[in-house]
Design a protein around this motif. Structure first.
Motif, PDB file in Angstrom:
ATOM      1  N   ASN A  39     -21.737  22.638 -15.686  1.00 20.32           N
ATOM      2  CA  ASN A  39     -22.499  21.465 -16.010  1.00 20.32           C
ATOM      3  C   ASN A  39     -21.772  20.071 -15.813  1.00 20.32           C
ATOM      4  OD1 ASN A  39     -25.183  22.475 -16.215  1.00 20.32           O
ATOM      5  ND2 ASN A  39     -24.805  23.323 -18.151  1.00 20.32           N
ATOM      6  N   GLU A  40     -20.563  20.074 -16.732  1.00 18.57           N
ATOM      7  CA  GLU A  40     -19.782  19.038 -16.765  1.00 18.57           C
ATOM      8  C   GLU A  40     -19.371  18.856 -15.351  1.00 18.57           C
ATOM      9  OE1 GLU A  40     -15.961  16.863 -18.994  1.00 18.57           O
ATOM     10  OE2 GLU A  40     -16.651  19.107 -19.629  1.00 18.57           O
ATOM     11  N   LEU A  41     -18.851  19.802 -14.692  1.00 21.00           N
ATOM     12  CA  LEU A  41     -18.066  19.708 -13.331  1.00 21.00           C
ATOM     13  C   LEU A  41     -19.088  19.085 -12.166  1.00 21.00           C
ATOM     14  CD1 LEU A  41     -15.247  20.606 -12.347  1.00 21.00           C
ATOM     15  CD2 LEU A  41     -16.455  22.743 -11.483  1.00 21.00           C
ATOM     16  N   TYR A  42     -20.267  19.758 -12.039  1.00 22.25           N
ATOM     17  CA  TYR A  42     -21.103  19.519 -11.184  1.00 22.25           C
ATOM     18  C   TYR A  42     -21.712  17.895 -11.702  1.00 22.25           C
ATOM     19  CZ  TYR A  42     -21.035  24.159  -9.697  1.00 22.25           C
ATOM     20  OH  TYR A  42     -20.582  25.340  -9.258  1.00 22.25           O
ATOM     21  N   GLY A  43     -22.071  17.592 -12.945  1.00 21.16           N
ATOM     22  CA  GLY A  43     -22.407  16.393 -13.217  1.00 21.16           C
ATOM     23  C   GLY A  43     -21.483  15.247 -12.662  1.00 21.16           C
ATOM     24  N   ASN A  44     -20.208  15.262 -13.163  1.00 19.65           N
ATOM     25  CA  ASN A  44     -19.287  14.321 -12.880  1.00 19.65           C
ATOM     26  C   ASN A  44     -18.954  14.323 -11.296  1.00 19.65           C
ATOM     27  OD1 ASN A  44     -18.801  13.892 -15.448  1.00 19.65           O
ATOM     28  ND2 ASN A  44     -17.018  15.219 -15.606  1.00 19.65           N
ATOM     29  N   ALA A  45     -19.371  15.363 -10.391  1.00 18.30           N
ATOM     30  CA  ALA A  45     -19.302  15.167  -9.018  1.00 18.30           C
ATOM     31  C   ALA A  45     -20.524  14.875  -8.477  1.00 18.30           C
ATOM     32  CB  ALA A  45     -18.689  16.468  -8.567  1.00 18.30           C
ATOM     33  N   GLY A  46     -21.494  14.732  -9.135  1.00 11.32           N
ATOM     34  CA  GLY A  46     -22.821  14.378  -8.611  1.00 11.32           C
ATOM     35  C   GLY A  46     -23.395  15.093  -7.421  1.00 11.32           C
ATOM     36  N   VAL A  47     -23.312  16.667  -7.661  1.00  9.84           N
ATOM     37  CA  VAL A  47     -23.655  17.763  -6.799  1.00  9.84           C
ATOM     38  C   VAL A  47     -24.291  18.610  -7.563  1.00  9.84           C
ATOM     39  CG1 VAL A  47     -21.835  17.097  -5.271  1.00  9.84           C
ATOM     40  CG2 VAL A  47     -21.494  18.879  -6.749  1.00  9.84           C
ATOM     41  N   SER A  48     -25.117  19.515  -6.645  1.00  9.63           N
ATOM     42  CA  SER A  48     -25.643  20.760  -7.202  1.00  9.63           C
ATOM     43  C   SER A  48     -25.304  21.657  -6.081  1.00  9.63           C
ATOM     44  CB  SER A  48     -27.179  20.753  -7.312  1.00  9.63           C
ATOM     45  OG  SER A  48     -27.775  20.231  -6.144  1.00  9.63           O
ATOM     46  N   ILE A  49     -25.178  23.023  -6.723  1.00 10.53           N
ATOM     47  CA  ILE A  49     -24.526  24.009  -5.892  1.00 10.53           C
ATOM     48  C   ILE A  49     -25.745  24.742  -5.049  1.00 10.53           C
ATOM     49  CG2 ILE A  49     -24.675  25.978  -7.500  1.00 10.53           C
ATOM     50  CD1 ILE A  49     -22.063  27.201  -6.310  1.00 10.53           C
ATOM     51  N   THR A  50     -25.614  24.921  -3.837  1.00 13.17           N
ATOM     52  CA  THR A  50     -26.694  25.688  -2.963  1.00 13.17           C
ATOM     53  C   THR A  50     -26.385  27.002  -2.458  1.00 13.17           C
ATOM     54  OG1 THR A  50     -25.802  24.452  -0.925  1.00 13.17           O
ATOM     55  CG2 THR A  50     -27.443  23.314  -2.182  1.00 13.17           C
TER      56      THR A  50
END
Length: 404
Positions: A318-329
């Protein structure tokens, strides 16, 4: 003349610039066409670093030249939905184990203090049970084996049997004390979640055996005391040389002892036996299921540990994707490929692709060359940024394998 010189210099600079620019352009084109490294979007750099940090290479087999080994690569599960579901399942598992433990404790009764007091009361009674017969000359230590020297074989035999029987009885009293302590200790350990599986059952079984032996040996001691009393009293008579001892009469006394003395004169001893039997039976009935509690407590520890690891991994994603501003597809790692500088023959197998924490790949049947061999893996992950743009993470990993 000076004008011609200036014109020549300008032309030379233009030619050099054109050549250098052409070389630079060709180098750039060559780099993008032939380079193994694909450019990583700046938004995905921290994600790529996270994967590299968490990846684990394992060599299954001896790294000997020409040997076929299996290389295992464990990559962190990057599918946040899978990890969320796993966290929920782990949480439910912990709650279910808690409910099972509570159910068993409720069946034992809210308070086992009364049973513990009963066991301690038995210990107090045990401390005064070595004297179980009113005529205790031998037990008091006033007669020893040496005192029978010079007397008949009947007296000597009776003394030896009496003392050995009493020694066994005293040992059983001490053993009973120890086994009550064991039961109390495992009960306390179970409450504090420190007990081991099987400890409660073993302690109760040992308590049952000790209780049975105690009263069997006690009864034997009563019989031996009575028989010795008759034999010894016959020899205490003045002028008795031991030849007049009536064996049949002793047998008759044993019969009367069983039918009358034990039944009436020694009721107190057997009342104790009934009390002890009842407490032991209650201990078995109420604490017999404690081993199941211990097993459930250990299961809870394992499930809780699993839940904590999953929660930590979910928080990191959650922290990783939140900081990067992305969501995995992507479901997880895609386009998985293994390459090496050597001509290895291998097949890729995917194991437990949807495990909560890792995704496992194995490279089977890899003949190793001597020296250092570099194993390489590449994969792709697809993401979507906040603007809805598709971002591809072309990841690469390397691991050195030293073959002897």
């Amino acid at each position: 003349m000076e004008e011609n010189t200036g014109t020549s210099s300008t032309k030379l600079l233009v030619i050099i610039g054109a050549v250098f620019g052409g070389v630079l352009l060709l180098t750039t084109i060559f780099f993008f066409i032939f380079s193994d490294d694909e450019e990583i979007d700046p938004q995905l750099v921290t994600i790529d670093e996270f994967i590299k940090e968490k990846a684990i290479w394992e060599l299954n087999g001896d790294a000997v030249e020409g040997s076929a080994v299996a290389i295992t690569l464990r990559l962190p599960n990057m599918n946040i939905k899978q990890v969320e579901n796993a966290v929920e399942r782990a949480d439910q598992s912990v709650r279910q184990v808690d409910a099972d433990i509570k159910k068993i404790w409720n069946s034992l009764g809210d308070d086992t203090g009364d049973l513990e007091n009963s066991l301690r009361n038995l210990q107090e009674e045990l401390s005064g049970m070595s004297d179980i017969y009113e005529h205790t000359e031998v037990i008091a230590g006033q007669i020893a084996v040496d005192d029978a020297s010079g007397k008949s074989g009947a007296v000597q035999s009776a003394v030896v049997r009496l003392l050995s029987t009493r020694d066994g009885y005293i040992r059983d009293i001490n053993l009973m004390q120890e086994n009550i302590d064991k039961v109390l200790n495992v009960l306390n350990d179970a409450k504090n979640q420190n007990a081991s599986v099987g400890g409660v059952t073993q302690a109760i079984e040992e308590l049952e055996v000790a209780n049975t032996r105690l009263f069997e040996e006690g009864r034997s001691l009563l019989r031996t005391l009575f028989a010795f009393e008759y034999v010894y009293n016959q020899h205490r008579k003045a002028g008795d040389d031991g030849e007049r001892i009536d064996v049949f009469y002793i047998a008759l006394q044993d019969y009367l002892y069983d039918k009358i003395i034990v039944k009436h004169s020694q009721d107190n001893f057997y009342r104790k036996k009934g009390k002890f039997d009842n407490v032991v039976a209650e201990t078995k009935e109420r604490l017999g299921s404690l081993d199941e509690v211990v097993a459930l407590q250990q299961k809870r520890e394992m499930k809780l540990n699993e839940y904590n690891k999953l929660s930590e991994h979910l928080g990191a994603l959650n922290e990783l994707y939140g900081n990067a501003g992305v969501s995995i597809t992507a479901d997880n790692f895609t386009s998985m490929d293994f390459v090496t500088d050597d001509e290895w023959e291998y097949s890729i197998s995917e194991e437990n692709a949807h495990t909560p924490l890792v995704v496992v790949y194995r490279v089977e049947g890899t003949p190793l060359s001597s020296g250092v061999v570099v194993a390489k893996a590449s994969y792709n992950l697809s993401f979507e940024n906040e603007d809805g743009d598709q971002l591809i993470l072309p990841g690469k990993l390397e691991n050195e394998v030293s073959a002897q």
